[in-house]
Design a protein around this motif. Structure first.
Motif, short mmCIF file in Angstrom:
data_model
loop_
_atom_site.label_atom_id
_atom_site.label_comp_id
_atom_site.label_asym_id
_atom_site.label_seq_id
_atom_site.Cartn_x
_atom_site.Cartn_y
_atom_site.Cartn_z
N VAL A 107 0.84 -1.20 0.00
CA VAL A 107 0.00 0.00 0.00
C VAL A 107 0.88 1.26 0.00
O VAL A 107 0.62 2.21 -0.74
N ARG A 115 -8.70 2.73 -6.27
CA ARG A 115 -7.25 2.70 -6.47
C ARG A 115 -6.60 1.56 -5.68
O ARG A 115 -5.62 0.96 -6.10
N ALA A 116 -7.17 1.26 -4.50
CA ALA A 116 -6.57 0.26 -3.61
C ALA A 116 -6.89 -1.18 -4.01
O ALA A 116 -6.04 -2.06 -3.81
N LEU A 145 -0.54 4.93 -1.24
CA LEU A 145 -1.86 5.01 -0.61
C LEU A 145 -1.71 5.06 0.90
O LEU A 145 -0.80 4.44 1.46
N LEU A 185 -10.57 6.14 -3.38
CA LEU A 185 -9.45 5.46 -2.73
C LEU A 185 -9.63 3.95 -2.84
O LEU A 185 -8.69 3.22 -3.14
#
Length: 155
Positions: free
Chosen positions: A31, A110-111, A36, A107
């Motif tokens: 991550v 994207r994660a 992130l 988020l």
């Protein structure tokens, strides 16, 4: 000559704790490399809210198998970052409904690829058939012991 494994190395609870350490380290590293800012619990919250908006704090805690007090602090931090919002429930003025914000959804989007990709690193050393068997057994053991948890999964 290598020393034989200590007794602790054969105890399921110890091995599960070690695998959890490995899983958290792999998650944190991947991550961070992706740029992130996200913890495993925050990912669980975002993922759960993406499927079920408007959960109360107790229901969300049950859905991610965390205690209500801890999840309250997690939600405070996530709300400060603009990832979730809380509003008074129209059905119960004492309760708050939690929803994913557009920032939280972005988020999560994207994660997700990062999180899915790192799963193989967590179970490094297992071939695909062994992973499938391990996950099936892990699921079975987790479900069987759910009621023994201090923060059981509640769906």
């Amino acid at each position: 000559m290598e020393a034989p494994l200590a007794e602790i190395q054969h105890i399921p609870g110890h091995l599960i704790r070690r695998l959890n350490q490995i899983a958290v380290a792999v998650f944190t590293d991947h991550v961070a490399e992706a740029g992130l800012e996200l913890t495993p619990v925050q990912f669980a919250v975002l993922s759960t809210l993406s499927e079920t908006q408007g959960l109360g704090q107790a229901a969300l805690a049950g859905a991610v198998a965390h205690d209500k007090v801890t999840i309250g602090g997690v939600l405070d931090r996530m709300e400060q970052k603009g990832l979730v919002s809380r509003r008074i429930s129209p059905r119960d003025r004492r309760a708050r409904e939690i929803s994913l914000t557009p920032e939280g959804a972005a988020l999560l989007a994207r994660a997700k690829p990062v999180i899915h990709a790192l799963q193989e690193d967590i179970l490094a050393g297992l071939d695909p058939a062994e992973r499938e068997t391990f996950l099936a057994l892990l699921q079975k053991a987790t479900e069987a012991g759910n009621a023994l948890s201090r923060a059981p999964l509640k769906l």
